[in-house]
Design a protein around this motif. Structure first.
Motif, PDB file in Angstrom:
ATOM      1  N   SER A 150       1.044  -1.148  -0.287  1.00 46.90           N
ATOM      2  CA  SER A 150      -0.027   0.052   0.122  1.00 46.90           C
ATOM      3  C   SER A 150       1.016   1.340  -0.229  1.00 46.90           C
ATOM      4  N   GLU A 151       1.001   2.029  -1.089  1.00 46.63           N
ATOM      5  CA  GLU A 151       1.545   3.501  -1.251  1.00 46.63           C
ATOM      6  C   GLU A 151       3.054   3.023  -0.867  1.00 46.63           C
ATOM      7  N   SER A 153       4.480   0.836   0.800  1.00 43.03           N
ATOM      8  CA  SER A 153       4.961   0.110   2.145  1.00 43.03           C
ATOM      9  C   SER A 153       4.127  -1.216   2.267  1.00 43.03           C
ATOM     10  N   GLN A 188      -2.113   6.626   9.056  1.00 40.22           N
ATOM     11  CA  GLN A 188      -1.997   5.232   8.847  1.00 40.22           C
ATOM     12  C   GLN A 188      -3.307   5.027   8.123  1.00 40.22           C
ATOM     13  N   ASP A 189      -3.882   5.620   7.183  1.00 42.00           N
ATOM     14  CA  ASP A 189      -5.136   5.340   6.341  1.00 42.00           C
ATOM     15  C   ASP A 189      -4.510   4.113   5.452  1.00 42.00           C
ATOM     16  N   GLU A 190      -3.156   4.025   5.054  1.00 43.38           N
ATOM     17  CA  GLU A 190      -2.946   3.054   4.013  1.00 43.38           C
ATOM     18  C   GLU A 190      -3.128   1.773   4.410  1.00 43.38           C
ATOM     19  N   LYS A 191      -3.319   1.319   5.847  1.00 43.53           N
ATOM     20  CA  LYS A 191      -3.735   0.198   6.302  1.00 43.53           C
ATOM     21  C   LYS A 191      -4.921  -0.246   6.261  1.00 43.53           C
ATOM     22  N   ARG A 192      -5.377  -1.611   5.779  1.00 44.01           N
ATOM     23  CA  ARG A 192      -6.664  -2.105   5.806  1.00 44.01           C
ATOM     24  C   ARG A 192      -7.294  -2.003   7.110  1.00 44.01           C
TER      25      ARG A 192
END
Length: 492
Positions: A150-151, A153, A188-192
């Motif tokens: 994700s992005e 990472s 941390q919006d990139e984390k599911r």
């Protein structure tokens, strides 16, 4: 051994007989320090705990490969996914390279460990020296479907892993509870999912420590280093993984998940954790103002300290509690440890001066076996120490003429002290600590000075007699005149 070694396995939550995977070889991995500040009392406890285990396993005849890592990549503790890199921050403030920060504090850590007679590990790998291995670990987890990109990472998919395996097996936590209580952190919006943890982080422009990877220029997540380095140096399956109790979650829990996700099963057979050191019931920490470095203990320079405490006093203080028990710091407790250690070392010195008799009235037999039983019972060092104090009372009784001891029992007591106090518990007397195995020569030199003083007194040369006594007292010796001459001991 009649009584096999039993150790408490955090994974099973019970004591288990120690049966190595590949006897006589034993693989042991212990989480070492994060080197962005001076070593403190909290660093001393795991170092001393697993030093005892290392020494005892070696004594039992095992060939131990002891790996203790150095965390020098600079990611954050616990929440390694956001915030400022601690090593990079210090490097930026001091206008030096990050590795200069690492080397400075690592040198000081080693110096403190040497002072406390903590043996060096077989291998001391740096996280920064094993980026390739950590990238390969992340690739394996991605290939097996337990991570996502994700992005730039890469994150571990905790919820997906938990459907096939159990996340929380070490700590006893349940993912449902974590999902309900975990707060989302900024950025941390990139984390599911908020419970997912970073395997690789894309570095921000200001992040100094970065490496190229298939996903981005970045750095590995905090949990990757131990899994990758443990596998490299100890194999896919090894015997013991140790560290402080505060590492059970999330660090060691994530290590188990990474190992299972990358290779199908856990690498570690026995998980061992030492408990914390507290100050007035609170965990030692800089924010609470109760943070004391080892250097401050050795010099007495912290406001909370009433005096300086020697490295051996610190080691003895830690060993007087079982490694799974909490140890609460106080000046009174350290002063009691200082006096107790002095009693044991004084008794050992008196052993060499005792005259043997034809028979013994003291009870010596069985002390060796009792000490072995204590160590075999999950490294119960305080019980070993209690048996040595029992021996000390016998030695003092013989010295005072109240009891007798045979040559055989005299030699047995000396061997018990040599083995358990010095070799296995790792205590050093002041002379040995100052100059290697010099106890006997050191003692003879002091005895010679006291003999010269005794001759000066006989010649009524009071100036020389007083000078020798005063100089020795200044150096920390306690001189006691007796009918037979003089006795001495070194207080610090």
């Amino acid at each position: 051994m009649e009584h096999p070694l039993n150790i408490y396995n955090t994974l099973s939550r019970k004591k288990e007989p120690f049966i190595p995977l590949h006897a006589p070889h034993v693989g042991m991995y212990v989480c070492g320090p994060t080197v962005y500040g001076d070593a403190h009392l909290g660093h001393a406890r795991p170092a001393i705990t697993f030093d005892i285990l290392f020494c005892y396993l070696t004594h039992l005849g095992y060939k131990v490969r002891y790996v203790r890592n150095i965390t020098d990549v600079g990611h954050l503790e616990h929440d390694a996914d956001a915030g400022e890199d601690k090593i990079a921050k210090k490097a930026r403030l001091e206008q030096v390279e990050p590795m200069e920060v690492v080397q400075y504090y690592l040198n000081r850590y080693h110096k403190a460990m040497d002072a406390m007679h903590v043996l060096p590990p077989s291998i001391e790998p740096h996280a920064s020296g094993h980026i390739i291995e950590q990238i390969e670990l992340v690739k394996n987890i991605l290939d097996n479907g337990y991570a996502y990109e994700s992005e730039g990472s890469v994150y571990f998919d905790v919820e997906k892993y938990n459907k096939d395996h159990r996340y929380g097996i070490l700590s006893g936590r349940h993912i449902e509870d974590m999902l309900n209580t975990t707060r989302a952190l900024d950025g941390q919006d990139e984390k599911r999912n908020p419970v997912d943890f970073a395997l690789w982080k894309c570095a921000q422009p200001e992040h100094i420590m970065r490496w190229p990877s298939p996903w981005s220029d970045g750095f590995p997540g905090w949990h990757c280093e131990c899994t990758a380095m443990g596998k490299k140096y100890l194999g896919k399956h090894f015997d013991i993984h140790g560290g402080g109790m505060d590492l059970i979650f999330p660090h060691h829990e994530c290590e188990i998940a990474q190992a299972v996700a990358s290779q199908g099963d856990d690498m570690v057979k026995y998980w061992m954790h030492n408990n914390m050191i507290t100050v007035n019931g609170q965990k030692m920490g800089k924010s609470l103002g109760n943070f004391i470095t080892l250097e401050e203990f050795f010099t007495g320079s912290h406001p909370m300290l009433e005096q300086a405490y020697s490295p051996m006093t610190i080691r003895f203080f830690i060993l007087q509690a079982h490694y799974r028990s909490t140890v609460d710091f106080s000046n009174e407790a350290l002063q009691a440890s200082e006096k107790g250690l002095s009693r044991l070392l004084e008794a050992y010195g008196n052993l060499k001066k005792l005259n043997a008799s034809d028979t013994s009235s003291v009870h010596v037999k069985g002390i060796r076996e009792k000490c072995y039983e204590a160590l075999n019972d999950d490294l119960n060092s305080p019980v070993v120490i209690s048996h040595l104090f029992d021996a000390t009372r016998s030695i003092n009784s013989v010295k005072d003429g109240k009891e007798t001891i045979s040559r055989e029992d005299l030699e047995e007591l000396q061997q018990v002290f040599d083995l358990f106090l010095f070799d296995l518990l790792g205590i050093q007397d002041a002379a040995t600590a100052a100059g290697g195995n010099s106890y006997e020569a050191f003692g003879k030199a002091i005895d010679l000075l006291l003999a010269i003083r005794q001759q000066a007194k006989a010649n009524k040369d009071w100036a020389t007699s007083d000078q020798i006594r005063n100089e020795l007292t200044t150096l920390g010796f306690e001189i006691k005149d007796t009918k037979e001459g003089a006795e001495w001991k070194l207080n610090k």
